[in-house]
Motif scaffolding. Structure first.
Motif, PDB file in Angstrom:
ATOM      1  N   TYR A   1       0.831  -1.208   0.000  1.00  0.00           N
ATOM      2  CA  TYR A   1       0.000   0.000   0.000  1.00  0.00           C
ATOM      3  C   TYR A   1       0.866   1.259   0.000  1.00  0.00           C
ATOM      4  O   TYR A   1       0.582   2.221  -0.725  1.00  0.00           O
TER       5      TYR A   1
ATOM      6  N   ASN B   1     -17.002  -8.270  -5.992  1.00  0.00           N
ATOM      7  CA  ASN B   1     -16.627  -7.211  -5.065  1.00  0.00           C
ATOM      8  C   ASN B   1     -15.255  -6.654  -5.414  1.00  0.00           C
ATOM      9  O   ASN B   1     -15.013  -5.442  -5.340  1.00  0.00           O
ATOM     10  N   ASP B   2     -14.327  -7.543  -5.772  1.00  0.00           N
ATOM     11  CA  ASP B   2     -13.001  -7.120  -6.200  1.00  0.00           C
ATOM     12  C   ASP B   2     -13.114  -6.224  -7.425  1.00  0.00           C
ATOM     13  O   ASP B   2     -12.472  -5.177  -7.508  1.00  0.00           O
TER      14      ASP B   2
ATOM     15  N   SER C   1     -15.613  -4.453  -8.391  1.00  0.00           N
ATOM     16  CA  SER C   1     -16.212  -3.176  -8.023  1.00  0.00           C
ATOM     17  C   SER C   1     -15.162  -2.225  -7.456  1.00  0.00           C
ATOM     18  O   SER C   1     -15.168  -1.021  -7.764  1.00  0.00           O
ATOM     19  N   GLN C   2     -14.245  -2.755  -6.633  1.00  0.00           N
ATOM     20  CA  GLN C   2     -13.174  -1.914  -6.098  1.00  0.00           C
ATOM     21  C   GLN C   2     -12.245  -1.433  -7.201  1.00  0.00           C
ATOM     22  O   GLN C   2     -11.798  -0.275  -7.195  1.00  0.00           O
ATOM     23  N   HIS C   3     -11.958  -2.313  -8.151  1.00  0.00           N
ATOM     24  CA  HIS C   3     -11.102  -1.919  -9.267  1.00  0.00           C
ATOM     25  C   HIS C   3     -11.769  -0.827 -10.106  1.00  0.00           C
ATOM     26  O   HIS C   3     -11.101   0.125 -10.544  1.00  0.00           O
TER      27      HIS C   3
ATOM     28  N   SER D   1     -13.984   1.348  -9.028  1.00  0.00           N
ATOM     29  CA  SER D   1     -13.966   2.575  -8.221  1.00  0.00           C
ATOM     30  C   SER D   1     -12.585   3.225  -8.242  1.00  0.00           C
ATOM     31  O   SER D   1     -12.465   4.460  -8.315  1.00  0.00           O
ATOM     32  N   LEU D   2     -11.539   2.388  -8.189  1.00  0.00           N
ATOM     33  CA  LEU D   2     -10.177   2.924  -8.237  1.00  0.00           C
ATOM     34  C   LEU D   2      -9.910   3.576  -9.584  1.00  0.00           C
ATOM     35  O   LEU D   2      -9.338   4.682  -9.653  1.00  0.00           O
TER      36      LEU D   2
ATOM     37  N   ILE E   1      -9.593   4.030  -1.480  1.00  0.00           N
ATOM     38  CA  ILE E   1     -10.031   2.790  -2.135  1.00  0.00           C
ATOM     39  C   ILE E   1      -8.889   1.781  -2.148  1.00  0.00           C
ATOM     40  O   ILE E   1      -9.088   0.581  -1.895  1.00  0.00           O
TER      41      ILE E   1
ATOM     42  N   ALA F   1      -8.519   0.167   1.212  1.00  0.00           N
ATOM     43  CA  ALA F   1      -9.577  -0.822   1.431  1.00  0.00           C
ATOM     44  C   ALA F   1      -9.344  -2.075   0.599  1.00  0.00           C
ATOM     45  O   ALA F   1      -9.731  -3.184   0.992  1.00  0.00           O
ATOM     46  N   HIS F   2      -8.696  -1.925  -0.530  1.00  0.00           N
ATOM     47  CA  HIS F   2      -8.442  -3.032  -1.448  1.00  0.00           C
ATOM     48  C   HIS F   2      -7.259  -3.893  -1.021  1.00  0.00           C
ATOM     49  O   HIS F   2      -7.250  -5.099  -1.247  1.00  0.00           O
TER      50      HIS F   2
END
Length: 231
Positions: free
Chosen positions: A102, A188-189, A191-193, A195-196, A211, A214-215
């Protein structure tokens, strides 16, 4: 010695990879890395160079090169008088890897967002679409890595990108374990991608970093807690 089952599984990985690489060293790195990530070579397994050279049908030099690369990635460990072995899984190390990942990726993302162009965002979007169409596999892991790198590459910091890529490879070992344990779905993964990616399009650095945290970090902490509670 490798058991016959392990040996046969490793041979399958070798046969699948043998025509995909120009150099013997790259071939050996890929084959051994995939064998470790897939659990074919289990944690703690001694890695004897002569035996691996016979299995991969290469000389000892590419095996030695591969083991050094995998050692730098944290997948292989070396002890004097004992030689190389597959690094044992460690919960604390998993969390540490997530935090390091991160830190590196948030820095790359912060520097990259202002430099994105229509072309660089289109390249990332292409990988995002491809990622949504793949099932869990080594190919999906490559696409996942390439998507993240596409978001970071406009930072124009080659040493940082090299460190990011190395830790993405290391993280794959934990990502596979996470897939087994967690309740989150591939959707869900995705969706995060998404959003990123959208945060990068909007050049919202603060949202993008949130994001990313959280990922990367939150799932590692959750998995560590699950593992500790199950012991």
């Amino acid at each position: 010695m490798l058991s016959m089952t392990k040996h046969q599984d490793l041979k399958y990985i070798v046969d699948d990879a043998k025509n995909r690489f120009r150099s013997a060293s790259d071939f050996a790195i890929h084959s051994l890395r995939e064998a470790i990530l897939a659990g074919v070579l289990a944690q703690g397994t001694p890695l004897r160079q002569e035996e691996l050279a016979r299995t991969l049908s290469v000389s000892r030099m590419p095996i030695r090169d591969a083991l050094r690369v995998l050692e730098s990635e944290g997948l292989v460990s070396f002890k004097t008088h004992h030689g190389f072995s597959v690094t044992k899984f460690d919960v604390a190390q998993m969390v540490e890897t997530a935090r390091i990942r991160y830190s590196l990726e948030s820095l790359a993302l912060r520097q990259a967002i202002p430099n994105h162009t229509a072309a660089s965002l289109e390249a990332a979007n292409h990988l995002l679409v491809e990622l949504n169409q793949t099932t869990p596999s080594p190919k999906a892991e490559e696409t996942h890595r390439d998507f993240h790198l596409a978001l970071y590459r406009p930072c124009h910091m080659e040493r940082l990108l090299s460190l990011v890529e190395t830790h993405l490879v290391v993280a794959n070992r934990y990502l596979r374990l996470e897939t087994v344990h967690r309740n989150a779905t591939n959707q869900n993964d995705y969706s995060q991608h998404v959003s990123l990616y959208e945060a990068c399009v909007e050049q919202d650095q603060e949202l993008a970093e949130a994001i990313l945290h959280a990922h990367i970090v939150k799932p590692a902490l959750k998995l560590a807690q699950q593992i500790e509670e199950s012991r």
